[in-house]
Design a protein around this motif. Structure first.
Motif, mmCIF file in Angstrom:
data_model
loop_
_atom_site.group_PDB
_atom_site.id
_atom_site.type_symbol
_atom_site.label_atom_id
_atom_site.label_comp_id
_atom_site.label_asym_id
_atom_site.label_seq_id
_atom_site.Cartn_x
_atom_site.Cartn_y
_atom_site.Cartn_z
ATOM 1 N N ALA A 138 0.761 -1.245 -0.121
ATOM 2 C CA ALA A 138 0.055 0.045 0.036
ATOM 3 C C ALA A 138 0.910 1.456 0.050
ATOM 4 O O ALA A 138 0.562 2.282 -0.788
ATOM 5 C CB ALA A 138 -1.082 -0.074 1.136
ATOM 6 N N ALA A 159 2.436 1.747 -3.269
ATOM 7 C CA ALA A 159 1.513 2.260 -4.484
ATOM 8 C C ALA A 159 1.018 3.844 -4.217
ATOM 9 O O ALA A 159 1.015 4.394 -5.134
ATOM 10 C CB ALA A 159 0.099 1.589 -4.134
ATOM 11 N N ALA A 160 1.131 4.279 -2.919
ATOM 12 C CA ALA A 160 0.757 5.620 -2.748
ATOM 13 C C ALA A 160 2.035 6.439 -3.064
ATOM 14 O O ALA A 160 1.817 7.606 -3.760
ATOM 15 C CB ALA A 160 0.677 5.819 -1.117
ATOM 16 N N ASP A 177 -0.208 5.813 -7.258
ATOM 17 C CA ASP A 177 -1.204 5.068 -7.656
ATOM 18 C C ASP A 177 -2.562 5.567 -6.655
ATOM 19 O O ASP A 177 -2.991 4.779 -5.869
ATOM 20 C CB ASP A 177 -1.155 3.655 -7.409
ATOM 21 C CG ASP A 177 -0.234 3.160 -8.598
ATOM 22 O OD1 ASP A 177 0.003 3.671 -9.626
ATOM 23 O OD2 ASP A 177 0.410 1.936 -8.295
ATOM 24 N N THR A 178 -2.809 6.653 -7.005
ATOM 25 C CA THR A 178 -3.912 7.480 -5.937
ATOM 26 C C THR A 178 -5.066 7.835 -6.574
ATOM 27 O O THR A 178 -5.849 8.756 -6.220
ATOM 28 C CB THR A 178 -3.256 8.545 -5.159
ATOM 29 O OG1 THR A 178 -2.486 9.599 -6.118
ATOM 30 C CG2 THR A 178 -2.177 8.088 -4.260
ATOM 31 N N TRP A 187 -9.584 -1.831 5.590
ATOM 32 C CA TRP A 187 -9.152 -1.447 4.294
ATOM 33 C C TRP A 187 -10.426 -1.501 3.221
ATOM 34 O O TRP A 187 -10.465 -1.158 2.157
ATOM 35 C CB TRP A 187 -8.239 -2.642 3.791
ATOM 36 C CG TRP A 187 -6.941 -2.457 4.378
ATOM 37 C CD1 TRP A 187 -6.641 -3.146 5.944
ATOM 38 C CD2 TRP A 187 -5.844 -1.846 4.068
ATOM 39 N NE1 TRP A 187 -5.369 -2.937 6.109
ATOM 40 C CE2 TRP A 187 -4.650 -2.238 5.214
ATOM 41 C CE3 TRP A 187 -5.155 -1.002 2.986
ATOM 42 C CZ2 TRP A 187 -3.374 -1.641 5.217
ATOM 43 C CZ3 TRP A 187 -3.982 -0.718 3.045
ATOM 44 C CH2 TRP A 187 -3.051 -0.914 4.283
ATOM 45 N N SER A 199 -11.182 2.082 -3.065
ATOM 46 C CA SER A 199 -9.690 2.848 -2.715
ATOM 47 C C SER A 199 -8.630 2.231 -3.688
ATOM 48 O O SER A 199 -8.524 0.802 -3.490
ATOM 49 C CB SER A 199 -9.375 2.909 -1.282
ATOM 50 O OG SER A 199 -8.127 3.028 -1.007
ATOM 51 N N SER A 200 -8.025 3.154 -4.326
ATOM 52 C CA SER A 200 -6.877 2.280 -5.244
ATOM 53 C C SER A 200 -5.671 1.818 -4.320
ATOM 54 O O SER A 200 -5.032 0.846 -4.630
ATOM 55 C CB SER A 200 -6.380 3.469 -6.143
ATOM 56 O OG SER A 200 -5.622 4.580 -5.184
ATOM 57 N N ILE A 201 -5.468 2.439 -3.215
ATOM 58 C CA ILE A 201 -4.624 1.930 -2.316
ATOM 59 C C ILE A 201 -4.692 0.723 -1.710
ATOM 60 O O ILE A 201 -4.001 -0.327 -1.475
ATOM 61 C CB ILE A 201 -4.044 3.144 -1.148
ATOM 62 C CG1 ILE A 201 -3.836 4.505 -1.833
ATOM 63 C CG2 ILE A 201 -3.236 2.495 -0.097
ATOM 64 C CD1 ILE A 201 -2.481 4.514 -2.703
ATOM 65 N N SER A 202 -6.033 0.654 -1.214
ATOM 66 C CA SER A 202 -6.756 -0.595 -0.605
ATOM 67 C C SER A 202 -6.809 -1.779 -1.671
ATOM 68 O O SER A 202 -6.352 -2.871 -1.433
ATOM 69 C CB SER A 202 -8.038 -0.542 -0.145
ATOM 70 O OG SER A 202 -7.854 0.404 1.121
#
Length: 400
Positions: free
Chosen positions: A53, A56-57, A61-62, A246, A273-276
């Motif tokens: 995660a 990704a952040a 990737d947000t 999440w 959520s993209s992060i999740s």
């Protein structure tokens, strides 16, 4: 001109959430409360999942993803179904949702017309009933025999189906009882559904990794692959990987149904959520050894909790085959009086009394269709189980 207010839906809040509010209120007053109600585990999210995660952040990737999920996560879900259940799905047959609850509610939303019936075996997870009502449907609770470990029998299902029936919910293993359906039992239920072309099955597998004593959770589609076009198979990462916060669930269903569910999800929440999603991809595609390691710990806690509860006068429990909840029969304390002269007439009375007297929070079974029972989690630190068992035992010893 009429001054009548427009009608609104009458929905009930989660019985667990309502009771936890009592716990928080007591704690705000300075009371010490051992909370044995939560559907969370006391394990942390695996480190490699958290790192995925964070990565990704940092990589940016947000932004929005496709409403039905990223290709990477959908492929990880497909691999999960292949590994766990021996089932193959295309990407078009997968939808990623904000928790497994949303997947079920969305499936109802696109299929139920006003008055359509959803058969919910009782005891049950109360949210099913609200999800049906939200879509204009009616939850039909079918009582499951205690001598069958509270599992739905084929004959009872056959008698419950009417021309208005549209769904049957099968949760395996079952929250709250921990009962586990065998392949043969699921096949018998599917035989009944097979005779009614307008009836579909929601297969809720959320607790599929919490099955004890070497057993395995089977999903209905494994028992009846010919009913593929009439099943929605639901699960998520919340319980298995300690990722309740999440908010990632998923479902496998016929592609045309997934397409309609995606339209509804777009209107309600859009994508998850993209992060999740990046974290869930790491959980499903990464090493799975953590599941067996944690299951072994939970089985020890289950056995400890059962032993302690059965040492309390008037209470009894059998080891659940699955989940991480203990359903405790209060039959031996119902009808007794507390030292203050209060009569205990229900599981709700016992739950309130234990919270007030012993400082132990357990959930009343009435909210799950399980009168004269309480539900207690054992996915907590062992010292909490020991303390709760001692305090409950001391409280039961005071009853007359």
């Amino acid at each position: 001109m009429s001054n009548a207010r427009p009608q609104t839906l009458s929905l009930h809040s989660s019985p667990a959430a309502a009771f936890r509010r009592k716990v928080l209120e007591l704690r705000s007053q300075g009371r010490t409360v051992i909370d044995m109600t939560a559907g969370d585990l006391d394990f942390p999210t695996p480190p490699h999942v958290v790192e995925a995660a964070v990565a990704a952040a940092r990589a940016g990737d947000t932004r929005y993803t496709s409403v039905d999920g990223t290709p990477e996560l959908k492929d990880a879900v497909r691999e999960h179904f292949r590994r766990q259940n021996g089932l193959a799905f295309d990407r078009s047959e997968i939808i990623v949702s904000n928790g497994s609850s949303q997947a079920i509610a969305t499936a109802f939303a696109v299929t139920l017309q006003q008055g359509g019936e959803v058969i919910v075996p009782s005891p049950y997870w109360a949210t099913y009933c609200g999800q049906a009502a939200l879509a204009g449907g009616v939850a039909v609770q079918v009582s499951c025999a205690q001598n069958n470990r509270f599992k739905l029998r084929a004959g009872d299902l056959a008698r419950a189906i009417t021309p208005r029936t549209r769904w049957v919910v099968i949760n395996n293993p079952v929250n709250p009882t921990g009962a586990l359906y065998t392949r043969a039992e699921l096949a018998a239920l599917c035989d009944v559904v097979r005779q009614h072309p307008d009836v579909r099955i929601i297969a809720d597998n959320l607790y599929e990794h919490f099955v004890y004593d070497g057993a395995k959770a089977v999903t209905p589609l494994e028992a009846a692959p010919d009913l593929r076009d009439r099943m929605v198979t639901v699960s998520g990462v919340a319980k298995s990987y300690s990722m309740t916060g999440w908010r990632i669930g998923y479902a496998a269903a016929p592609a045309d149904l997934v397409a309609e569910m995606t339209k509804v999800q777009y209107l309600v929440t859009s994508c998850t959520s993209s992060i999740s999603q990046a974290a869930a991809t790491a959980a499903l595609a990464g090493p799975q050894t953590v599941l067996a390691e944690r299951l072994a710990i939970l089985q020890e806690k289950r056995d400890l909790a059962v032993s302690l509860v059965n040492g309390c006068a008037g209470l009894s429990a059998v080891p659940p085959e699955g989940t991480f909840y203990l359903c405790i029969s209060c039959a031996g304390v119902i009808g007794k009086r507390t030292p203050q002269g209060r009569m205990l007439d229900s599981g709700g009375d016992v739950s309130d009394w234990l919270l007030d007297t012993a400082g132990v929070a357990v959930l009343p079974g009435e909210g799950y269709g399980l009168p004269n029972y309480v539900r207690m989690t054992f996915a907590v630190p062992a010292e909490h189980i020991h303390a709760a068992g001692r305090l409950i035992g001391e409280a039961c010893a005071t009853l007359a």
